[in-house]
Every structure is written in C-alpha cells, then in structure tokens.
Write a protein that holds these residues in place. Structure first.
Motif, PDB file in Angstrom:
ATOM      1  N   GLY B 142       0.990  -1.325   0.117  1.00 12.45           N
ATOM      2  CA  GLY B 142       0.021  -0.028   0.227  1.00 12.45           C
ATOM      3  C   GLY B 142       0.846   1.147   0.111  1.00 12.45           C
ATOM      4  O   GLY B 142       1.992   1.196   0.177  1.00 12.45           O
ATOM      5  N   VAL B 143       0.250   2.584  -0.151  1.00  8.24           N
ATOM      6  CA  VAL B 143       0.909   3.590  -0.111  1.00  8.24           C
ATOM      7  C   VAL B 143       1.840   3.806   0.947  1.00  8.24           C
ATOM      8  O   VAL B 143       2.795   4.262   0.939  1.00  8.24           O
ATOM      9  N   ALA B 144       1.342   3.444   2.107  1.00  9.43           N
ATOM     10  CA  ALA B 144       2.041   3.798   3.576  1.00  9.43           C
ATOM     11  C   ALA B 144       3.177   3.137   3.541  1.00  9.43           C
ATOM     12  O   ALA B 144       4.162   3.605   4.164  1.00  9.43           O
ATOM     13  N   SER B 145       3.186   1.828   3.035  1.00 11.28           N
ATOM     14  CA  SER B 145       4.580   1.037   3.307  1.00 11.28           C
ATOM     15  C   SER B 145       5.211   0.901   2.025  1.00 11.28           C
ATOM     16  O   SER B 145       6.497   0.306   2.043  1.00 11.28           O
ATOM     17  N   ILE B 172      15.104  -0.783   1.663  1.00 10.45           N
ATOM     18  CA  ILE B 172      14.052  -0.249   1.040  1.00 10.45           C
ATOM     19  C   ILE B 172      13.037  -0.341   2.251  1.00 10.45           C
ATOM     20  O   ILE B 172      11.741  -0.075   2.111  1.00 10.45           O
ATOM     21  N   GLY B 173      13.468   0.071   3.269  1.00 10.07           N
ATOM     22  CA  GLY B 173      12.802   0.351   4.500  1.00 10.07           C
ATOM     23  C   GLY B 173      12.254  -0.743   5.257  1.00 10.07           C
ATOM     24  O   GLY B 173      10.970  -0.742   5.964  1.00 10.07           O
ATOM     25  N   ALA B 174      12.689  -1.747   5.074  1.00 14.13           N
ATOM     26  CA  ALA B 174      12.161  -3.133   6.002  1.00 14.13           C
ATOM     27  C   ALA B 174      13.454  -3.741   6.909  1.00 14.13           C
ATOM     28  O   ALA B 174      14.483  -3.258   6.603  1.00 14.13           O
ATOM     29  N   ASP B 192       4.394  -8.016   5.144  1.00 13.43           N
ATOM     30  CA  ASP B 192       4.354  -7.760   6.581  1.00 13.43           C
ATOM     31  C   ASP B 192       5.368  -6.806   7.279  1.00 13.43           C
ATOM     32  O   ASP B 192       5.427  -6.089   8.147  1.00 13.43           O
ATOM     33  N   ASN B 193       6.849  -7.288   6.820  1.00 16.72           N
ATOM     34  CA  ASN B 193       7.970  -6.750   7.239  1.00 16.72           C
ATOM     35  C   ASN B 193       7.893  -5.112   6.783  1.00 16.72           C
ATOM     36  O   ASN B 193       8.159  -4.476   7.648  1.00 16.72           O
ATOM     37  N   ASP B 251      18.528   3.119  11.427  1.00 19.36           N
ATOM     38  CA  ASP B 251      19.421   2.139  12.002  1.00 19.36           C
ATOM     39  C   ASP B 251      18.757   0.767  12.663  1.00 19.36           C
ATOM     40  O   ASP B 251      19.409  -0.396  12.807  1.00 19.36           O
ATOM     41  N   LEU B 252      17.484   0.846  13.118  1.00 16.32           N
ATOM     42  CA  LEU B 252      16.937  -0.032  13.940  1.00 16.32           C
ATOM     43  C   LEU B 252      16.629  -1.125  12.895  1.00 16.32           C
ATOM     44  O   LEU B 252      16.648  -2.440  13.196  1.00 16.32           O
ATOM     45  N   LEU B 253      16.470  -0.706  11.503  1.00 14.88           N
ATOM     46  CA  LEU B 253      16.449  -1.624  10.352  1.00 14.88           C
ATOM     47  C   LEU B 253      17.341  -2.829  10.521  1.00 14.88           C
ATOM     48  O   LEU B 253      16.992  -3.933  10.082  1.00 14.88           O
ATOM     49  N   ASP B 254      18.563  -2.450  10.808  1.00 15.19           N
ATOM     50  CA  ASP B 254      19.842  -3.321  10.440  1.00 15.19           C
ATOM     51  C   ASP B 254      19.980  -4.002  11.817  1.00 15.19           C
ATOM     52  O   ASP B 254      20.510  -4.968  11.679  1.00 15.19           O
TER      53      ASP B 254
END
Lengths: 250, 445
Positions: B142-145, B172-174, B192-193, B251-254
């Motif tokens: 969706g647009v949000a994710s 890509i922001g996951a 979901d991620n 950085d939390l994503l890593d």
C-alpha cells in the motif's frame, strides 16, 4: 493574530527540538497536505502524517537529551546533589527505597561519568514517567487549535484551512502580492512548511514522494486560497497570492 | 542507483509512448542523477528530451536553457517532448503545462513489468527466489509502506553487487531478514515486514506508557541471540534498540531481524518450529559427553520440528516430540513450548462462518486431517421432533432453516461424496425443501 502566534510558537518548539537533537536539515520540515482523496491513495497525506510523527519523535528525544544534560550539569556543579529532592515529591523516580529508581541509579554512577551514562538514565526516567505533556502534547494542541493538525490517533496529518492560510498570507503581506510559488517558498523559509515540490527539494521528501504528487498538492492549495479570496488565478494560469489580489480581480 | 532509475524511466517511456503520435510528458521533482540516467539512455526513437536543472552542462543537448516549455510544445513539426524538472527546478510557464501527461518514477513500482524494467538496467539483477518475493511485495504494498523508486533502485544496486536479498532489506525500509528454517520466503512475509517497519514510528507504538513493556520484551528476545555473551551485553543491546526505536532511527532496521522486531513490537510469538529447534539445541549442549541421550536421532527430531509449521505431519511431529520430552523427564522443552506441542495433539475445529464458506472450511479440515475425510456427521442443530412444541416455535424454526440452508448449499457436494464412497450423515442428504412437519410448513406459508 492568534493563529499566527500559535504557529510561531509550535514551530519554535519544533525548531528547538531539531537543534537539540541535531536533526539533519533534510528532516526539518512539516508537510501540509491538501486534498480530499481517500487516505489509502493519498501519498502526500501519508507523508504529512509521517512529518508530524517525526517532529513529535524529535520533541521526545529532545526531552531525553535535555534531561541527560541537566543531570550532568547538576552532577558537575559544586554542591553535592540530593538526587531524590530533584524529582517531584512522591515520584517513583526519586524513591530511595527502590534500588533501581532513577535517583539511586544517579547516586551509584561512578564519577566522572560519560555523557552516554546520563543519557541511559535519562531514557530510563522518560520510560518510567510521563514527560510528554509539556512538549509533545503542547505541540499537538497548538497545531490543533489553529486547524493545522486534523485527524485522530495515528492518522493525524498537517494541513491548513482558509483561516490559517489567511493568517499565513497576512503574516507575509509586506511582500504581497506574489506568485504562489514565491508564497510557498516564503512559508517554507519562515515556518518550515512544505507544500510544493520546489520547497521539498532540500528535504527527505525528494526521495520519498513523486514531484507530480506535490505539484497536485500545490494546485489544491492554490484553489483553496482562490476560493477563500486570498489568491487569484490569472488568464495565463499563474496564481497570484495576496490580500489585495482578489480585490484587484474583482 | 539513480542511473538505474533514469535508464528504467527511459525504457518505460519507450514501451508506453504511442509511436508516431505527439507525446507530451512531464517528469517532475526527480534528482539530477535520475535525469542524467535518462539522458544517457535516450535515443532517436523517443521524443525530444528537455531537462531543466541548475547544472545544464551535465545534460548536453538535452538541457533546456533558453526555450520555454510552452514553446517546445508549440514548435512546428515536433514529435512531442519529455520535459524533466530536476528537484526544486521549475519553468516559469509551469501552469501552461497542465495538459502534459505526468509520469513519475513510482510508476515503475506499480507493476511486475515496471519492476522487471528496473531490475534489467545495468548491472542487471536476476529477480529469483527471495528477490522475486521482494518484487511481488513492493508491487502489492500500500501507499503507506511502499518504498520509493529511488530506494528500490538503490536496493537493486546492492543485489547486483552480490548482497543477500533479505539481508539488504533495510535499503527499502524493511527489517533485515533471513529465510525461516525449512520455509520459502514469500511476498506476504516481506509485505508484513514493510508494514511493520512503516509502523515503527507510529504514535500507538511509541506511547511513553508502552516503553517499559517494549524494553522488557527487547531484553527477553535479545537474550536468545547467540552472539551476546552475558546479561550485561543483552542489557546494552536492548538499550541500543530502545534508543533507536525512540529516536525513529532507520538504523533499527539493521539492528533487529524481522522475527525479533515482530516479537518486540507486535508481541507476536515466534513460530513453534524454530523455538523447538532452539530448545533441542540448548538441551543437547548441556548433555554429558558419551551419555546415552547423545546417541538419540537428533537429526530426525530437528526434522520433526520443521514439520510443526503446517500440513499433515504436524500432529505426528508434535506427538513424537512430546514422547522425546517424556523420555528425557520433561527436560527438553520449557513449559510454554510443551503446552503448545500438547495443544497440537488436541482435536481441532475449523470455522466456516467468517467468511461464510463451508466448502473452504471442508478443504481446510481435509488439510488438517492430512487426507480424505472419511465421515461427515451433523452434531448440531438437531431437527425438532415432529408434532412437538419445538417444531412450531422460533428456535425450532431456526434449527430447521439452518439445516435447510446447509442442505441447499452443500447437498450436491455431499451426494457426490456419498456416491463416491464417503460416509455422510443422512440428515444432509435429504432435500432442502423438507423443512419439518406439515404443521410448521403451514404456519410458515
């Protein structure tokens, strides 16, 4: 006047938080969304929600960092600090009976302590007590009171109704009338508000959202201003903004 | 990455502009490097490219300097124009370009074809395996994710450089991820991620009153990381996670893997299979060298743990693992894990009401049972006895109508099942019109 004072104060709070947390310049903006598309299909509105959330996060972080700095300053002062008395009476943070209370953690801290130790304790204090009322809730209420923040819960986004637009136009009226592009550039400079793709160029939005989407957003803002008598669409399709623009047209 | 994106936009236009007709296209607010990629990939089969940027020297003949957009549009003999406005740049006659067709880089993420074009730009990336799941998730998001086209181009460049498609997901922001043991990564997991990563800055998650719980869960989840030697290291890591979470840092994503993030942020428990595997490993690590238990077929038990996820072998696997635990004086699994295994041994019910589709429920039941359904029996509602009070009151009517609806909907299926050798309750083989006794029939009519 009331609207512009509220916006000024809210933006001052946000700018203080950005400066305290050393926020990158690309993050220092608030995106105003205009339009009636359903939320799920409106990327500008969703990015506007995101810009508001990020500003709030910066306020929260600024609280943590200010608290850490104040703890350190107290510790580095000349007098011996009675830590429990530095907290509100009856607060769990200053409970001397609890080994893990914030005052006891501060007492146990080996001196001289590094900045990150104070930061760790300040974060624990913010997690244990509610520090959000002053800055974050105040920021929200100020924006809501002038109609700059609408929606509820996670879906709050930034916008401007005719009253707020009139206040913004009035605040830069010394330079009026001016083309809409210059008006959008002026409110970006003055309050960090982004409406069109030109003013988004130096922000993180440039890589997050299509320029065409922001241009549509600007067209809708122009229409709203025209309908409110704050702007005038000329025959060459440019829009002139200013309190006198509509009168010139009529 | 911008060269890739620019080349892909040029290719997209090559495929979608109407040949032999006038095409007027406007591409707004793209980085200059994307326009540069377009300029490099441009050829004579496309309309004229005109780039407005603060550095016209970068674009050679494609730079728009002294001519306005309107004049380009009105030039006699033109085959059209693709006008590109680099970030922040604008033409004075922008309002006159409203009839230009607007094309945005994000159009490439709308379809599998667009993603294919993006991946095939130099250096090309083979979107297979987990990378295919990522492609599907991006198209469906969706647009949000949904990540930006710039971010996806950067991600593809990292894949082209040899990075693992799941480990590189933060681009890509996951959250960074790895294939679940014994399972394929599908697009739903990547979707979901993306959605969870987009929600990590939401107000409902970052409530000050939720911080204490988040920290507790972070400590519990991180304590299972093999790389953290002691409790102090776990606390330091949890502190780092909380700091990044509260600061909204990317950085939390890593720092967190997707499964960990799900457990911490969504309170979603880890799948049973990996938990059982881990507890088996922990138990084995504590065995004395040369002990009898060391000689057990542990590989088989690990395989059984993988079968706990779904399918026909689920129940047998749970039984075998419980037997193992019993034989080891219930020392292998923790109490919650043992309880979950025992739950798998119980009879199950399948809900066919939400959404209302009894046929789908029957298929799910067959999957759960691991084969053909041998017998269908109606447990309730019972039809009211003829000439009884229940046959003419409201609840009796409800029961009769329920059975009639079931017969009407499933009668054909159950008759075929019956003819095929299945054992079907006779109540379901009657005609739907057989509502009940005649008294009721008259009152209804």
């Amino acid at each position: 006047m009331r609207s512009i004072l509220a916006v000024d104060l809210a933006l001052h709070v946000a700018r203080t938080a950005w400066a305290t947390t050393h926020a990158p310049a690309a993050e220092q903006y608030l995106l105003l969304s205009f339009g009636g598309s359903p939320r799920a299909q409106d990327p500008v509105r969703q990015r506007s929600e995101d810009s508001y959330r990020r500003a709030r996060i910066r306020l929260s972080e600024a609280t943590v960092q200010t608290l850490a700095l104040r703890m350190r300053q107290l510790d580095e002062g000349e007098r011996v600090v009675d830590w429990p008395s530095e907290f509100q009476t009856g607060s769990a943070l200053g409970n001397t009976d609890d080994e893990e209370s914030i005052s006891n953690q501060l007492k146990r801290l080996p001196r001289p302590a590094a900045a990150e130790h104070y930061l760790h304790i300040a974060r624990a204090a913010v997690e244990a007590a509610n520090y959000s009322r002053g800055a974050e809730d105040g920021f929200r209420v100020l924006l809501e009171s002038v109609g700059a923040l609408v929606g509820t819960g996670s879906y709050r986004y930034l916008t401007a109704g005719p009253d707020l637009l009139a206040a913004l136009v009035g605040a830069v009226s010394a330079q009026m009338p001016m083309p809409s592009r210059e008006f959008f550039a002026a409110i970006r400079r003055e309050w960090g508000l982004v409406v069109n793709q030109e003013s988004a160029a130096d922000t993180a939005l440039a890589s997050q959202i299509d320029g065409a989407g922001l241009e549509r957003n600007a067209r809708r803002a122009e229409k709203l201003m025209s309908d409110a008598g704050l702007a005038l669409g000329l025959s060459d399709r440019t829009t002139i903004v200013g309190e006198r623009a509509a009168r010139i047209g009529s | 990455m911008s060269t890739r994106l620019g080349g892909a936009l040029a290719e997209h236009l090559r495929r979608h502009l109407a040949p032999g007709q006038l095409n007027f296209v406007l591409v707004e607010g793209v980085p200059a490097s994307v326009a540069e990629g377009m300029s490099r990939a441009w050829d004579g089969s496309l309309p004229r490219l005109a780039v407005v940027s603060p550095e016209p020297g970068r674009f050679g003949e494609h730079a728009l300097t002294e001519v306005s957009g309107t004049r380009l549009r009105n030039q006699p003999g033109t085959s059209g124009v693709v006008l590109v406005l680099c970030d922040g740049e604008q033409v004075p006659d922008r309002q006159s370009l409203n009839l230009f067709e607007s094309v945005s880089p994000s159009v490439l993420l709308d379809t599998a074809e667009g993603m294919g074009i993006l991946s095939q730009q130099h250096p090309a990336v083979d979107l297979d395996g987990p990378a295919r799941a990522v492609r599907e998730a991006v198209v469906q998001a969706g647009v949000a994710s949904r990540p930006s086209a710039v971010a996806v181009a950067a991600y593809l460049d990292r894949l082209a450089a040899g990075e693992d498609p799941l480990r590189a997901l933060p681009a890509i922001g996951a959250f960074t991820d790895q294939s679940p043991t014994g399972e394929r990564t599908d697009s739903a997991r990547v979707g979901d991620n993306l959605a969870l990563a987009a929600r990590r800055t939401s107000e409902e998650l970052l409530r000050p009153s939720a911080y204490a719980d988040l920290r507790r869960r972070a400590e519990r989840v991180l304590a299972r990381r093999p790389g953290l030697p002691d409790h102090a290291a776990v606390l330091a890591m949890a502190d780092d996670v909380m700091g990044k979470l509260q600061a909204g840092s990317a950085d939390l994503l890593d720092t967190l893997r997707f499964d960990e993030a799900r457990e911490i942020l969504e309170q979603r428990p880890e799948a049973l299979g990996p938990v059982v595997r881990r507890e088996i490993d922990q138990y084995r690590a504590g065995l004395l060298p040369g002990s009898q238990a060391e000689g057990l077929p542990w590989k088989v038990y690990e395989k059984r743990a993988d079968e706990l996820g779904r399918g026909a072998g689920q129940r047998d696997a749970a039984r075998e693992l419980c037997d193992l635990d019993d034989a080891q004086q219930r020392q292998v699994f923790t109490k919650p894990t043992r309880a979950k295994l025992e739950r798998l041994l119980r009879d199950k019910s399948v809900n066919g009401s939400s959404p209302s589709c009894p046929e789908a429920a029957i298929v799910r039941a067959a999957q759960q049972l691991g084969g053909l359904i041998q017998r269908v029996q109606v447990l309730s509602p019972n039809p009211p006895a003829a000439n009884s009070a229940a046959a003419i009151n409201r609840s009796g009517a409800g029961r009769i109508l329920t059975l009639a609806c079931a017969r009407l909907r499933l009668g054909g299926l159950f008759h075929e099942w019956d003819w095929g050798g299945g054992e079907v309750d006779g109540l379901m083989l009657r005609a739907a019109e057989e509502l009940g006794d005649e008294t009721y029939h008259e009152r209804v009519s």
